[in-house]
Design an enzyme around this catalytic site. Structure first.
Site, mmCIF file in Angstrom:
data_model
loop_
_atom_site.group_PDB
_atom_site.id
_atom_site.type_symbol
_atom_site.label_atom_id
_atom_site.label_comp_id
_atom_site.label_asym_id
_atom_site.label_seq_id
_atom_site.Cartn_x
_atom_site.Cartn_y
_atom_site.Cartn_z
ATOM 1 N N TYR A 21 -10.058 -37.957 -39.066
ATOM 2 C CA TYR A 21 -8.962 -38.926 -39.005
ATOM 3 C C TYR A 21 -8.274 -38.870 -37.638
ATOM 4 O O TYR A 21 -7.923 -39.902 -37.068
ATOM 5 C CB TYR A 21 -7.941 -38.668 -40.127
ATOM 6 N N ARG B 143 -7.707 -36.933 -58.203
ATOM 7 C CA ARG B 143 -6.902 -38.159 -58.195
ATOM 8 C C ARG B 143 -6.472 -38.574 -59.610
ATOM 9 O O ARG B 143 -6.422 -39.759 -59.920
ATOM 10 C CB ARG B 143 -7.655 -39.314 -57.518
ATOM 11 N N ASP C 291 -0.690 -35.279 -49.995
ATOM 12 C CA ASP C 291 -1.863 -35.847 -49.334
ATOM 13 C C ASP C 291 -2.297 -34.911 -48.215
ATOM 14 O O ASP C 291 -1.486 -34.122 -47.707
ATOM 15 C CB ASP C 291 -1.563 -37.244 -48.771
ATOM 16 N N ARG D 131 6.204 -45.334 -57.582
ATOM 17 C CA ARG D 131 5.985 -45.470 -56.150
ATOM 18 C C ARG D 131 6.529 -46.779 -55.585
ATOM 19 O O ARG D 131 6.599 -46.924 -54.356
ATOM 20 C CB ARG D 131 4.465 -45.424 -55.888
ATOM 21 N N ARG E 287 -3.081 -44.491 -58.605
ATOM 22 C CA ARG E 287 -2.980 -45.919 -58.918
ATOM 23 C C ARG E 287 -3.593 -46.370 -60.231
ATOM 24 O O ARG E 287 -3.346 -47.483 -60.669
ATOM 25 C CB ARG E 287 -3.568 -46.738 -57.759
HETATM 26 O O1 CP3 Z 1 -4.074 -36.590 -58.207
HETATM 27 C C1 CP3 Z 1 -4.498 -36.054 -57.147
HETATM 28 O O2 CP3 Z 1 -5.714 -35.841 -56.965
HETATM 29 C C2 CP3 Z 1 -3.504 -35.513 -56.139
HETATM 30 C C3 CP3 Z 1 -3.154 -36.372 -55.084
HETATM 31 C C4 CP3 Z 1 -4.011 -36.595 -53.845
HETATM 32 C C5 CP3 Z 1 -3.770 -37.704 -53.007
HETATM 33 N N1 CP3 Z 1 -4.547 -37.595 -51.891
HETATM 34 C C6 CP3 Z 1 -2.794 -38.747 -53.297
HETATM 35 C C7 CP3 Z 1 -3.021 -40.090 -52.717
HETATM 36 C C8 CP3 Z 1 -5.027 -35.850 -53.243
HETATM 37 C C9 CP3 Z 1 -5.697 -34.583 -53.732
HETATM 38 C C10 CP3 Z 1 -5.356 -36.490 -52.004
HETATM 39 C C11 CP3 Z 1 -6.326 -35.941 -51.040
HETATM 40 C C12 CP3 Z 1 -6.888 -36.831 -50.032
HETATM 41 N N2 CP3 Z 1 -6.257 -37.765 -49.261
HETATM 42 C C13 CP3 Z 1 -8.236 -36.783 -49.606
HETATM 43 C C14 CP3 Z 1 -9.259 -35.826 -50.145
HETATM 44 C C15 CP3 Z 1 -9.696 -36.237 -51.513
HETATM 45 C C16 CP3 Z 1 -10.656 -37.409 -51.528
HETATM 46 O O3 CP3 Z 1 -10.316 -38.387 -52.192
HETATM 47 O O4 CP3 Z 1 -11.711 -37.297 -50.924
HETATM 48 C C17 CP3 Z 1 -8.406 -37.738 -48.604
HETATM 49 C C18 CP3 Z 1 -9.692 -38.063 -47.881
HETATM 50 C C19 CP3 Z 1 -7.140 -38.352 -48.383
HETATM 51 C C20 CP3 Z 1 -6.791 -39.400 -47.406
HETATM 52 C C21 CP3 Z 1 -6.311 -40.613 -48.120
HETATM 53 N N3 CP3 Z 1 -5.023 -40.760 -48.593
HETATM 54 C C22 CP3 Z 1 -7.057 -41.743 -48.537
HETATM 55 C C23 CP3 Z 1 -8.515 -41.987 -48.225
HETATM 56 C C24 CP3 Z 1 -6.193 -42.576 -49.279
HETATM 57 C C25 CP3 Z 1 -6.513 -43.847 -50.033
HETATM 58 C C26 CP3 Z 1 -6.129 -45.083 -49.298
HETATM 59 C C27 CP3 Z 1 -6.089 -46.278 -50.229
HETATM 60 O O5 CP3 Z 1 -4.998 -46.832 -50.410
HETATM 61 O O6 CP3 Z 1 -7.144 -46.625 -50.789
HETATM 62 C C28 CP3 Z 1 -4.935 -41.943 -49.292
HETATM 63 C C29 CP3 Z 1 -3.717 -42.435 -49.992
HETATM 64 C C30 CP3 Z 1 -3.425 -41.754 -51.259
HETATM 65 N N4 CP3 Z 1 -3.388 -40.394 -51.433
HETATM 66 C C31 CP3 Z 1 -3.050 -42.364 -52.495
HETATM 67 C C32 CP3 Z 1 -2.780 -41.328 -53.400
HETATM 68 C C33 CP3 Z 1 -2.298 -41.445 -54.826
HETATM 69 C C34 CP3 Z 1 -2.901 -43.853 -52.712
HETATM 70 C C35 CP3 Z 1 -1.614 -44.247 -52.097
HETATM 71 C C36 CP3 Z 1 -0.965 -45.427 -52.753
HETATM 72 O O7 CP3 Z 1 -0.619 -45.353 -53.941
HETATM 73 O O8 CP3 Z 1 -0.734 -46.418 -52.038
#
Ligand code: CP3
Length: 379
Positions: free
Chosen positions: A173, A49, A98, A62, A53
């Site tokens: 999910y 990540r 994602d 975004r 954010r």
């Molecule tokens: O920089 C990186 O690591 C690459 C981007 C990345 C994202 N999601 C972008 C993202 C990666 C590798 C993921 C994988 C992902 N997504 C996982 C596995 C990694 C982990 O963290 O365990 C999982 C479980 C998800 C599912 C998911 N998507 C979650 C739990 C969330 C967070 C929700 C929140 O708002 O708290 C997301 C959304 C997400 N994916 C964001 C990003 C940058 C935030 C979205 C936003 O900016 O609103």
């Protein structure tokens, strides 16, 4: 150097060989060499990540765009993937996307809600629901391939990590319908209806294989399978109900010529089996010290991790001390890629991440004269 990657033609069908020319710079990558347990001049580092954010420029890019939409725009994917590389001396980029992207592309009604995570319109509970998860065709995710190609050109020798969600995490999910603490619906289907569980996980593994092959075919030079929530199951259930599906994914990527990384949270009791599933690098969260993880994983694997992301909210002296501890424990592994034990927390100061990446490089270069992140004694 030239090597071949296995690649299915866009129409599906039998895999054929694709010849890929790899620039000499990429061959010298410290990250890729550590993954392959080769000697390196310093311990490589990237952050799960790292895009997201915690970066004001991410929030600006975004603004006004839904997460799932952003993941379909090659220009935006490229820009957001590159943002952390402009700030941090990290040794790899990770594609901005994602784990739900391939599911949406395969027809599943799934969205990402800010502050919540993936939410599914109609959760999967019965055989008939499987119809809603159709196979993924490479053309369904053309925007991912386009973004990867653009990124590889821009990155000029810095490796791009592709990724996908692991079978348990994706299933959780789809079955629970969204984020869950207890995974009660997921587990009750896993225990109560093994044929449906296995049919669903096979289908998810197929989607994941296509998603990863598209990324590798377009130029990603490593792949990470995030089975983030697999730590929710017991070792016995992991072996029976999850591992066979993860193994299919890693087997399908075996001929791709790229390191395969595997990560989950709270997977201390599963680390050995995550290695058995076939990855080259096992990601470790902060709960298990890396020297202990070395004992739990069979030889022949590199490790990745594992500073607690919450430590980055502490004063610099604390971060420095703990990072040095991680580096020391990592030297007992055959190869070590420095990372956090899970993703960067949104409230993390980007300047702290920049300083940490620099620290990892300087400290590891100083303490491993012969360049081994592989724990080899100086020559
Ligand atoms: O920089 C990186 O690591 C690459 C981007 C990345 C994202 N999601 C972008 C993202 C990666 C590798 C993921 C994988 C992902 N997504 C996982 C596995 C990694 C982990 O963290 O365990 C999982 C479980 C998800 C599912 C998911 N998507 C979650 C739990 C969330 C967070 C929700 C929140 O708002 O708290 C997301 C959304 C997400 N994916 C964001 C990003 C940058 C935030 C979205 C936003 O900016 O609103």
């Amino acid at each position: 150097m030239v090597f071949s990657r296995t690649w299915p033609p866009p129409a599906g069908g039998r895999p054929c060989e694709m010849i890929t020319v790899v620039s000499p710079k990429l061959e010298d990558s410290v990250f890729l060499n550590a993954c392959r347990r080769q000697p390196v001049p310093y311990t490589p580092v990237w952050f799960m990540r790292q895009a997201g954010r915690s970066l004001p420029e991410y929030r600006a890019a975004r603004s006004g765009k839904a997460m799932v939409e952003a993941c379909t725009k090659p220009d935006l994917i490229t820009e957001i993937t590159l943002q952390p590389l402009r700030r941090y001396p990290v040794d790899a980029a990770i594609l901005f996307s994602d784990i739900v992207v391939p599911l949406r592309a395969a027809g599943v009604g799934i969205d990402i809600r800010t502050g919540i995570g993936p939410v599914v319109e109609q959760p999967i509970r019965e055989e008939v629901d499987l119809q809603r998860v159709r196979p993924l065709e490479p053309g369904d995710i053309h925007y991912v391939a386009e973004a990867v190609r653009a990124l590889v050109a821009e990155l000029d020798g810095t490796p791009l990590i592709g990724f996908a969600g692991g079978p348990f995490t994706l299933a959780s999910y789809l079955i629970d319908g969204g984020p869950s603490k207890s995974f009660d619906k997921t587990k009750s289907l896993m225990y109560g209806n093994p044929p449906l569980w296995n049919a669903l996980l096979r289908r998810l593994a197929d989607i994941t294989i296509t998603f990863l092959r598209v990324q590798v075919g377009a130029g990603a030079s490593a792949v990470q399978l995030f089975d983030s929530w697999a730590g929710a199951v017991s070792p016995e259930d992991y072996r029976r109900s999850v591992l066979p599906h993860s193994r299919r994914i890693f087997d399908a990527l075996a001929g791709a010529g790229v390191p395969r990384l595997h990560f989950g949270v709270s997977t201390g009791e599963l680390l050995g089996m995550m290695g058995e599933a076939g990855a080259d690098v096992i990601g470790v969260d902060w709960r298990v010290p890396l020297d202990e993880a070395v004992r739990r994983v069979d030889p022949g694997k590199a490790l990745q991790g594992n500073l607690d992301p919450a430590i980055l909210l502490a004063p610099w002296e604390v971060i420095e001390e703990r990072a040095i501890q991680v580096l020391a424990a990592g030297r007992t592994a055959e190869g070590h890629v420095f990372n956090l034990g899970h993703g960067v927390l949104p409230q993390t100061d980007p300047d702290v991440l920049a300083r940490l990446a620099e620290l990892v490089h300087t400290v590891s270069a100083r303490t491993s004269v012969n360049g081994g992140s592989g724990g080899r004694p100086p020559g």
